[in-house]
Scaffold this active site. Structure first.
Site, PDB file in Angstrom:
ATOM      1  N   ASP A  16       0.831  -1.195   0.000  1.00 12.56           N
ATOM      2  CA  ASP A  16       0.000   0.000   0.000  1.00 12.56           C
ATOM      3  C   ASP A  16       0.872   1.254   0.000  1.00 12.56           C
ATOM      4  OD1 ASP A  16      -2.225   1.608  -0.023  1.00 12.56           O
ATOM      5  OD2 ASP A  16      -2.719   1.331   2.087  1.00 12.56           O
ATOM      6  N   TYR A  17       1.978   1.191  -0.730  1.00 18.19           N
ATOM      7  CA  TYR A  17       2.865   2.336  -0.873  1.00 18.19           C
ATOM      8  C   TYR A  17       2.444   3.192  -2.070  1.00 18.19           C
ATOM      9  CZ  TYR A  17       6.433   0.900   2.562  1.00 18.19           C
ATOM     10  OH  TYR A  17       7.122   0.600   3.716  1.00 18.19           O
TER      11      TYR A  17
END
Length: 783
Positions: A462-463
């Site tokens: 979830d970067y």
């Protein structure tokens, strides 16, 4: 033997102290054995055994118990310095409680000796006084701000040139370049201490404190003598810029089951061809996207919907999207006004299931609301006009945050997210992998892709890119783009070509163990600029308010798989640092072009993740930042949470949030300071009511001014602060009625000539205190 020294009360207190020390020692010893079996430090076992023995001797009223404890305390001090170095907060974690026990032990020593017919009270009391002085000195020092990186020089402040002062704040980031810089200097370092509340307004929309419900995250717009505010429930309020009086309000009646917020509005004005055009209905438009997927155009003067736009002022953004379940497609970022176009992306719910709505980016005509182009990742060319029988490709990487626009180059810059779900990518397509977590430049007229730069390959963390790119011109004239990431990276790209300006290296990436997943062999990191809060964690970096929760954090750390940055999730428990909140988040950066300083605020929160086999995972969970996520349609669900101690404190050492200035002429940190205190928060969520500047997680935008000031309010305590932008020193702060996640902005009133600093205050993240405040600060009026 004196009556006082042999008092049964004092001897009973010595016995109680012995019991407490013995129990504490037993806990440390048992936990220490567990840590030792995991390959961790032996200190806790040794100290626990020593404390247990000392406590037993104290219960038996033996002076040797004090002697043994003091020897263990001395050994602890040596170990603490060896383990943590000469750093204040790490030493506090290791020494505060042991020193407290040592002080109490010295105080009871004369009583124990007297009970055996001996003396020696004076030396014990002197030792206790010395430890008390250490405590007092440490307590006083705790209120001092200790820079993480101290400034070595300070740039000169350049006055605003004649005719160059800012007139309006027309976009979310002030301009479509997103620099959050104001060429204003009426409020400066010499007089900022005189700032006072000029007016306070109320929007009438108090966001609830339900964890992922409504939150105020707005940055107001200012056009002439009017401010425009949007609230968490997509109400728009127009305020008088000098008094805060309401001029009009509009309620969109937007609803969503979660994630209600409006970070900003868009503004468009027709070309000024005379008073007839200027005064015509909707000649000036306020644009808003809503959490239930609408695009609305309002007349800036009256607040009434523009009837020539879409359907009576509204465009349905669910058109062409196929099935959209409630809460699965929301818009929270300010729409981008690029020339005569309004460009919007959209937030897709994370981690619930595959085949969620499309991440399509669309451009609409600002006057008619008609679709001009759509950037759909499955199409080689923009699909214009949209075939009503064809929906946009589902489950593509989305753009949930703010975009930037360069009118001279004719390019729009998109910071992309991920194809959902975040922790599993086994079903992603080559197009998904190409466009996730990337900056993409599109031609403003056609939506045609010009270039792409990817910051994470096959993102499993979830970067996604959370922040608006900042468009800046370097001293040599190079058109640049600064992009911050959740992974603590700052990429500086040529915004014309997409090529890195500062060094970017590919590093070998850790490989995971989940069946059916694939992993990128390498990942890009920005080594030519500072990486913020990305230092590889070790056991010695674990922290706690007491040795007990520090021990618990060490045990957690040793139990998890951790291979540094980009440790992938798997069926075991994996540590992710920085966590999916960042690093840096949606507040983006501010940039001062007079000294070429880039200002970056961050949060330092790790998290642990674990993939749960499908048979053990219920469907329907997810869509929030932490906890269980079903990831329906994949082989795994996921479980993740913040890496916290039993007291709810981040497990790594402070600071947990900083403000940094990056000098783009040198590529180095000019300064870095912790931001925020524990005044309005603390262990287990209990407010400590002490302004200890430990540095807390930050969330929100900053504001830089040409007068050498940097304003910021996105802390967990309830303050708007001003920093000297050349040194990082706090030069002013004002107490807000509740916390803020809003972006400070500034303007000079065209009527009165006063400069105002304005911020919304609806409540800090994780705080139950909520409000609907808009607060304006200004210098005192002249007599």
């Amino acid at each position: 033997m004196s009556q006082t020294s042999s008092s049964p009360v004092v001897r009973a207190l010595a016995a109680v102290l012995g019991v407490v020390i013995a129990v504490a020692g037993l806990v440390l010893a048992v936990g220490g054995v567990r840590l030792l079996t995991l390959g961790g430090s032996a200190y806790f076992v040794l100290m626990g055994v020593a404390m247990l023995a000392s406590g037993v001797l104290l219960v038996r009223r033996r002076p040797a118990g004090v002697t043994l404890y003091l020897l263990a305390l001395l050994a602890t001090a040596v170990w603490a310095v060896f383990d943590a170095g000469w750093h204040f907060w790490p030493l506090v974690s290791r020494l505060a409680m042991p020193l407290g026990f040592g002080l109490l032990a010295l105080l009871v020593l004369p009583t124990l000796k007297a009970a055996q017919g001996g003396g020696g009270g004076r030396g014990a009391y002197a030792g206790a006084a010395l430890l008390a002085l250490v405590f007092v000195a440490g307590f006083v020092h705790a209120f001092r701000v200790e820079p993480v990186v101290a400034p070595t020089s300070e740039p000169a402040v350049m006055p605003v040139a004649a005719g160059k002062a800012q007139k309006n704040w027309e976009s979310w980031g002030n301009t479509t370049a997103g620099t959050r810089f104001a060429a204003l200097d009426q409020i400066n370092k010499q007089n900022v201490g005189q700032l006072q509340v000029a007016w306070t307004a109320h929007t009438g929309d108090v966001p609830d404190s339900n964890g992922f419900g409504a939150e105020d995250q707005d940055t107001p717009l200012q056009i002439g003598d009017t401010l425009y505010i949007c609230t968490a429930h997509n109400r728009v309020v127009a305020l008088d810029a000098d008094s805060g009086a309401t001029r009009w309000s509009y309620d969109s009646k937007a609803t969503a089951p979660n994630w209600q917020r409006c970070r900003g509005l868009g503004y468009y004005a027709d070309a000024d061809n005379g008073s007839a055009t200027r005064d015509a209905e909707c000649a000036q438009r306020i644009l808003m996207t809503t959490v239930d997927a609408r695009l609305i155009a309002l007349d800036a003067k009256s607040g009434k919907p523009c009837t020539d736009f879409g359907d009576a002022g509204t465009v349905d953004l669910k058109a062409g999207m196929g099935e959209v379940k409630p809460g699965f497609y929301t818009l929270t970022a300010a729409p981008l006004v690029a020339g005569d176009l309004i460009v919007v992306g959209g937030r897709v719910a994370d981690n619930i299931e595959v085949n969620e709505p499309s991440g399509v980016v669309r451009a609409f005509d600002v006057h008619s609301g008609k679709l001009v182009w759509a950037w759909d990742l499955s199409k080689e060319k923009p699909d214009t006009p949209l075939d009503p029988n064809i929906n946009y490709t589902r489950a593509t990487p989305n753009v949930w945050t703010s975009m930037a626009y360069d009118a001279k180059l004719g390019l729009i810059y998109l910071p992309t997210g991920n194809t959902t779900p975040d922790q599993w990518g086994g079903e992603r397509t080559p197009q998904d992998d190409k466009y996730n977590s990337a900056v993409v430049a599109l031609d403003v007229k056609t939506g045609t892709e010009r270039w792409l730069f990817q910051t994470v390959r096959h993102d499993l963390w979830d970067y996604d890119l959370p922040a608006q790119p900042a468009l800046i011109d370097l001293p040599d004239g190079t058109p640049a783009l600064a992009q911050v990431t959740k992974a603590g990276q700052i990429f500086l790209l040529n915004r014309q070509t997409g090529e890195p300006i500062t060094k970017v290296e590919d590093i070998p990436a850790p490989q995971g163990n989940a069946s059916g997943e694939r992993y990128a062999k390498t990942q890009p990191v920005s080594t030519g600029l500072p990486q913020i809060g990305t230092e590889r964690l070790t056991e010695s970096d674990m922290w706690g308010a007491t040795p007990f929760d520090q021990l618990a954090c060490r045990i957690q750390f040793k139990q998890m798989r951790y291979d540094g940055l980009f440790t992938p999730p798997g069926e075991d428990m994996a540590l992710q640092w920085p966590g999916s909140l960042g690093g840096m988040n949606w507040g983006s950066v501010a940039y001062d072009p007079t000294n070429h300083y880039l200002f970056v605020n961050d949060m330092r929160l790790g998290l642990w993740t674990r993939l749960i086999p499908r048979a053990q995972m219920q469907s329907g969970a997810g869509g929030v930042e932490m906890g269980a996520a079903s990831q329906t349609g994949t082989p795994y669900g996921s479980l993740r949470n913040r890496f916290l101690s039993p007291l709810g404190i981040p497990c790594q050492k402070p600071p947990y949030g900083t403000m940094s200035a990056v000098d783009l002429t040198t590529g180095k940190l000019a300064w870095q300071v912790p931001v925020g205190t524990v005044e309005d928060t603390g262990p287990l969520g209990i407010k400590m009511h002490m302004g200890i500047p430990i540095g807390m997680p930050t969330l929100g935008p900053s504001l830089a001014t040409q007068s050498g000031l940097l304003f910021f309010a996105g802390t967990q305590d309830y303050y708007l602060r001003a920093f000297d932008s050349g040194s990082g020193r706090e030069v002013w702060k004002a107490r807000l009625p509740v916390g803020s996640q809003g972006g400070p902005m500034t303007y000079v009133s065209p009527k009165t000539g006063r400069q105002y600093i304005v911020v919304t205050a609806g409540g800090a993240r994780q705080s139950p205190d909520r409000g609907d405040y808009v607060v304006a600060y200004a210098l005192p009026k002249p007599n």
